[in-house]
Write a protein that holds these residues in place. Structure first.
Motif, PDB file in Angstrom:
ATOM      1  N   GLY A 119      37.344  61.523  25.466  1.00 41.15           N
ATOM      2  CA  GLY A 119      37.592  60.084  25.469  1.00 41.15           C
ATOM      3  C   GLY A 119      36.574  59.309  24.671  1.00 41.15           C
ATOM      4  N   TRP A 120      36.724  58.011  24.718  1.00 42.05           N
ATOM      5  CA  TRP A 120      35.857  57.141  23.921  1.00 42.05           C
ATOM      6  C   TRP A 120      35.803  55.757  24.564  1.00 42.05           C
ATOM      7  CZ3 TRP A 120      40.653  58.924  22.750  1.00 42.05           C
ATOM      8  CH2 TRP A 120      41.673  57.987  22.597  1.00 42.05           C
ATOM      9  N   LYS A 121      34.861  55.008  24.117  1.00 48.27           N
ATOM     10  CA  LYS A 121      34.697  53.626  24.534  1.00 48.27           C
ATOM     11  C   LYS A 121      34.509  52.778  23.273  1.00 48.27           C
ATOM     12  CE  LYS A 121      31.731  50.811  27.540  1.00 48.27           C
ATOM     13  NZ  LYS A 121      30.524  50.832  28.390  1.00 48.27           N
ATOM     14  N   PRO A 122      35.301  51.718  23.057  1.00 48.96           N
ATOM     15  CA  PRO A 122      36.090  50.972  24.038  1.00 48.96           C
ATOM     16  C   PRO A 122      37.443  51.619  24.360  1.00 48.96           C
ATOM     17  CG  PRO A 122      36.312  49.975  21.867  1.00 48.96           C
ATOM     18  CD  PRO A 122      35.302  51.069  21.720  1.00 48.96           C
ATOM     19  N   HIS A 123      37.834  51.539  25.616  1.00 48.64           N
ATOM     20  CA  HIS A 123      39.132  52.031  26.078  1.00 48.64           C
ATOM     21  C   HIS A 123      39.444  51.373  27.411  1.00 48.64           C
ATOM     22  CE1 HIS A 123      42.517  54.623  26.915  1.00 48.64           C
ATOM     23  NE2 HIS A 123      42.352  55.254  25.772  1.00 48.64           N
ATOM     24  N   TRP A 124      40.725  51.073  27.616  1.00 51.48           N
ATOM     25  CA  TRP A 124      41.138  50.388  28.846  1.00 51.48           C
ATOM     26  C   TRP A 124      40.961  51.241  30.095  1.00 51.48           C
ATOM     27  CZ3 TRP A 124      44.836  52.878  31.614  1.00 51.48           C
ATOM     28  CH2 TRP A 124      45.690  53.757  30.929  1.00 51.48           C
ATOM     29  N   PHE A 182      38.435  52.565  31.280  1.00 52.60           N
ATOM     30  CA  PHE A 182      37.206  52.239  32.005  1.00 52.60           C
ATOM     31  C   PHE A 182      37.356  50.960  32.827  1.00 52.60           C
ATOM     32  CE2 PHE A 182      35.695  55.041  28.647  1.00 52.60           C
ATOM     33  CZ  PHE A 182      34.850  55.878  29.357  1.00 52.60           C
ATOM     34  N   ALA A 183      38.320  50.129  32.454  1.00 49.68           N
ATOM     35  CA  ALA A 183      38.592  48.925  33.230  1.00 49.68           C
ATOM     36  C   ALA A 183      39.512  49.228  34.416  1.00 49.68           C
ATOM     37  CB  ALA A 183      39.218  47.859  32.348  1.00 49.68           C
ATOM     38  N   LYS A 184      40.278  50.309  34.306  1.00 48.88           N
ATOM     39  CA  LYS A 184      41.263  50.627  35.345  1.00 48.88           C
ATOM     40  C   LYS A 184      40.779  51.668  36.348  1.00 48.88           C
ATOM     41  CE  LYS A 184      46.192  51.471  35.900  1.00 48.88           C
ATOM     42  NZ  LYS A 184      47.501  51.569  35.211  1.00 48.88           N
ATOM     43  N   TYR A 185      39.971  52.636  35.891  1.00 49.09           N
ATOM     44  CA  TYR A 185      39.509  53.713  36.761  1.00 49.09           C
ATOM     45  C   TYR A 185      37.984  53.768  36.803  1.00 49.09           C
ATOM     46  CZ  TYR A 185      44.283  55.242  35.605  1.00 49.09           C
ATOM     47  OH  TYR A 185      45.635  55.299  35.391  1.00 49.09           O
ATOM     48  N   LYS A 186      37.462  54.415  37.832  1.00 49.66           N
ATOM     49  CA  LYS A 186      36.024  54.639  37.933  1.00 49.66           C
ATOM     50  C   LYS A 186      35.706  55.987  37.292  1.00 49.66           C
ATOM     51  CE  LYS A 186      35.295  51.849  42.088  1.00 49.66           C
ATOM     52  NZ  LYS A 186      34.807  51.823  43.488  1.00 49.66           N
ATOM     53  N   LEU A 187      35.160  55.915  36.079  1.00 43.85           N
ATOM     54  CA  LEU A 187      34.921  57.109  35.270  1.00 43.85           C
ATOM     55  C   LEU A 187      33.491  57.128  34.766  1.00 43.85           C
ATOM     56  CD1 LEU A 187      38.161  56.759  33.109  1.00 43.85           C
ATOM     57  CD2 LEU A 187      37.874  58.287  35.070  1.00 43.85           C
ATOM     58  N   PRO A 243      36.052  61.772  36.467  1.00 46.27           N
ATOM     59  CA  PRO A 243      35.999  60.734  37.499  1.00 46.27           C
ATOM     60  C   PRO A 243      34.561  60.539  37.990  1.00 46.27           C
ATOM     61  CG  PRO A 243      37.832  62.232  37.904  1.00 46.27           C
ATOM     62  CD  PRO A 243      37.026  62.839  36.803  1.00 46.27           C
ATOM     63  N   GLU A 244      34.231  59.319  38.345  1.00 48.14           N
ATOM     64  CA  GLU A 244      32.879  58.993  38.799  1.00 48.14           C
ATOM     65  C   GLU A 244      32.474  59.825  40.003  1.00 48.14           C
ATOM     66  OE1 GLU A 244      31.661  54.959  40.447  1.00 48.14           O
ATOM     67  OE2 GLU A 244      31.249  54.713  38.308  1.00 48.14           O
ATOM     68  N   SER A 245      33.459  60.226  40.816  1.00 44.19           N
ATOM     69  CA  SER A 245      33.184  60.994  42.028  1.00 44.19           C
ATOM     70  C   SER A 245      32.969  62.488  41.770  1.00 44.19           C
ATOM     71  CB  SER A 245      34.342  60.835  43.021  1.00 44.19           C
ATOM     72  OG  SER A 245      35.565  61.273  42.429  1.00 44.19           O
ATOM     73  N   ALA A 246      33.224  62.961  40.555  1.00 44.85           N
ATOM     74  CA  ALA A 246      33.080  64.394  40.250  1.00 44.85           C
ATOM     75  C   ALA A 246      31.640  64.847  40.429  1.00 44.85           C
ATOM     76  CB  ALA A 246      33.553  64.670  38.823  1.00 44.85           C
ATOM     77  N   ASP A 247      31.486  66.037  40.989  1.00 50.30           N
ATOM     78  CA  ASP A 247      30.155  66.584  41.283  1.00 50.30           C
ATOM     79  C   ASP A 247      29.581  67.295  40.061  1.00 50.30           C
ATOM     80  OD1 ASP A 247      27.874  67.373  42.654  1.00 50.30           O
ATOM     81  OD2 ASP A 247      28.816  69.193  43.456  1.00 50.30           O
ATOM     82  N   VAL A 248      29.493  66.581  38.963  1.00 50.23           N
ATOM     83  CA  VAL A 248      28.914  67.114  37.736  1.00 50.23           C
ATOM     84  C   VAL A 248      28.444  65.931  36.894  1.00 50.23           C
ATOM     85  CG1 VAL A 248      31.147  67.142  36.558  1.00 50.23           C
ATOM     86  CG2 VAL A 248      29.326  68.632  35.752  1.00 50.23           C
ATOM     87  N   THR A 249      27.306  66.084  36.241  1.00 52.99           N
ATOM     88  CA  THR A 249      26.759  64.971  35.450  1.00 52.99           C
ATOM     89  C   THR A 249      26.546  65.322  33.992  1.00 52.99           C
ATOM     90  OG1 THR A 249      24.494  65.614  36.033  1.00 52.99           O
ATOM     91  CG2 THR A 249      25.584  63.993  37.464  1.00 52.99           C
ATOM     92  N   SER A 250      26.559  66.615  33.654  1.00 54.41           N
ATOM     93  CA  SER A 250      26.234  67.040  32.299  1.00 54.41           C
ATOM     94  C   SER A 250      27.221  68.076  31.779  1.00 54.41           C
ATOM     95  CB  SER A 250      24.813  67.612  32.270  1.00 54.41           C
ATOM     96  OG  SER A 250      24.528  68.207  31.024  1.00 54.41           O
ATOM     97  N   VAL A 251      27.438  68.050  30.473  1.00 55.81           N
ATOM     98  CA  VAL A 251      28.261  69.077  29.832  1.00 55.81           C
ATOM     99  C   VAL A 251      27.648  70.450  30.082  1.00 55.81           C
ATOM    100  CG1 VAL A 251      29.234  69.893  27.654  1.00 55.81           C
ATOM    101  CG2 VAL A 251      28.960  67.439  28.039  1.00 55.81           C
ATOM    102  N   ALA A 252      26.325  70.500  30.162  1.00 55.41           N
ATOM    103  CA  ALA A 252      25.620  71.771  30.378  1.00 55.41           C
ATOM    104  C   ALA A 252      25.954  72.408  31.727  1.00 55.41           C
ATOM    105  CB  ALA A 252      24.112  71.549  30.267  1.00 55.41           C
ATOM    106  N   ASP A 253      26.463  71.621  32.672  1.00 55.91           N
ATOM    107  CA  ASP A 253      26.764  72.136  34.014  1.00 55.91           C
ATOM    108  C   ASP A 253      28.216  72.571  34.178  1.00 55.91           C
ATOM    109  OD1 ASP A 253      24.142  71.446  34.702  1.00 55.91           O
ATOM    110  OD2 ASP A 253      24.741  69.438  35.364  1.00 55.91           O
ATOM    111  N   LEU A 254      29.028  72.382  33.146  1.00 52.64           N
ATOM    112  CA  LEU A 254      30.461  72.601  33.303  1.00 52.64           C
ATOM    113  C   LEU A 254      30.845  74.059  33.556  1.00 52.64           C
ATOM    114  CD1 LEU A 254      32.144  70.222  30.692  1.00 52.64           C
ATOM    115  CD2 LEU A 254      32.123  70.021  33.180  1.00 52.64           C
TER     116      LEU A 254
END
Length: 285
Positions: A195-200, A202-207, A121-132
């Motif tokens: 996941g992947w893009k194109p995918h619906w 991204f149109a429905k949720y803030k990710l 989710p866009e609100s998650a407090d993480v930006t990189s796979v390295a931080d997981l």
């Protein structure tokens, strides 16, 4: 009057003969078999739109065949399938292309700027796979995946090793992944999905995709139209169409959202074609 009547009768005979000739010609055309991955919304949307164009505009019967990604490539290479419009290159399906590339022909991309990776989710407090690893408790130490043999799943396994993550990758299906994502979004809970893009979604949720500094998931990709080596002889006009068939940015989204909303894929494809007939004409004439 008799001469005029004879001319009308002759004209009617010519029209009737031409109509029968065209019908016979269409009936004689071979069936085009297109392999697609049923759990991939972009694969379903693209394949249904192309199939309807091939049927209605070019006059070929089309059979859509749902298969796993590996079987899809193998089927085109062996001639069991005529084409797939779901070849993710150069990274996601790199292994398949290495194995079957000599026995297929890539006609070019139908979608550019495609991407695979880990999505939160866009609100998650993480930006990189390295931080997981430091956020393991927050995400419950799990990544919700799709089909076990999918390219994004193999790359996620590689990423878990490369980044030293003690997470469990949970295989499921495209539909199960999106269902779990929907539940997490409704409950406002953190979640990681493959996941992947194109995918619906991204149109429905803030990710957002997580950054991948090690480039395990590769850079931007493209989804290509790949055909068997015999299709050029079998249906040259179909090959000519597939060389031109390419989505513009945002176009596939309406088809995917319509099917996600409950519309049948064929009906969603028909709606899109009706709204973009001039573009379809450019691909086929």
């Amino acid at each position: 009057m008799r001469t005029h009547g004879k001319r009308l009768a002759f004209a009617a005979l010519v029209v009737s003969t031409l109509s029968l000739s065209m019908a016979a010609s269409a009936a004689d055309k071979p069936t085009i078999k297109i392999g697609y991955v049923d759990g991939w919304d972009d694969s379903v949307a693209t394949s249904n739109v192309a199939a309807l164009i091939i049927e209605k505009e070019l006059g070929y019967p089309v059979q859509l065949v749902p298969v796993a990604a590996g079987i899809m490539w193998q089927g085109v290479a062996r001639g069991d399938l005529d084409a797939t419009l779901s070849a993710w290159l150069p990274v996601t399906h790199a292994d398949y292309y290495k194995k079957f590339g000599a026995d297929v022909k890539d006609l070019g991309a139908n979608f550019n700027d495609a991407k695979i990776g880990l999505i939160v989710p866009e609100s998650a407090d993480v930006t990189s796979v390295a931080d997981l690893e430091g956020k393991k408790a927050e995400f419950g130490g799990r990544i919700v995946g799709i089909d076990a043999g999918a390219g994004v799943m193999r790359k996620t396994d590689d990423a878990i090793k490369a980044y030293g993550l003690s997470y469990t990758l949970m295989p499921s299906s495209g539909a199960a992944m999106t269902a779990e994502l929907a539940r997490a979004e409704a409950a406002k809970k953190p979640i990681i999905v493959t996941g992947w893009k194109p995918h619906w979604i991204f149109a429905k949720y803030k990710l957002k995709f997580l950054d991948d500094p090690k480039k395990i998931f590769g850079e931007s990709e493209h989804v290509d139209n790949v055909v068997g080596l015999g299709l050029e002889k079998k249906a040259p006009d179909v090959v000519a169409f597939l060389k031109k068939f390419q989505w513009k940015p945002g176009q596939i989204d309406s088809v995917m959202l319509a099917t996600q909303g409950g519309e049948k894929p064929a009906a969603a494809a028909a709606d899109w074609i009706k709204a973009h007939q001039s573009e379809v004409d450019g691909w086929t004439k």
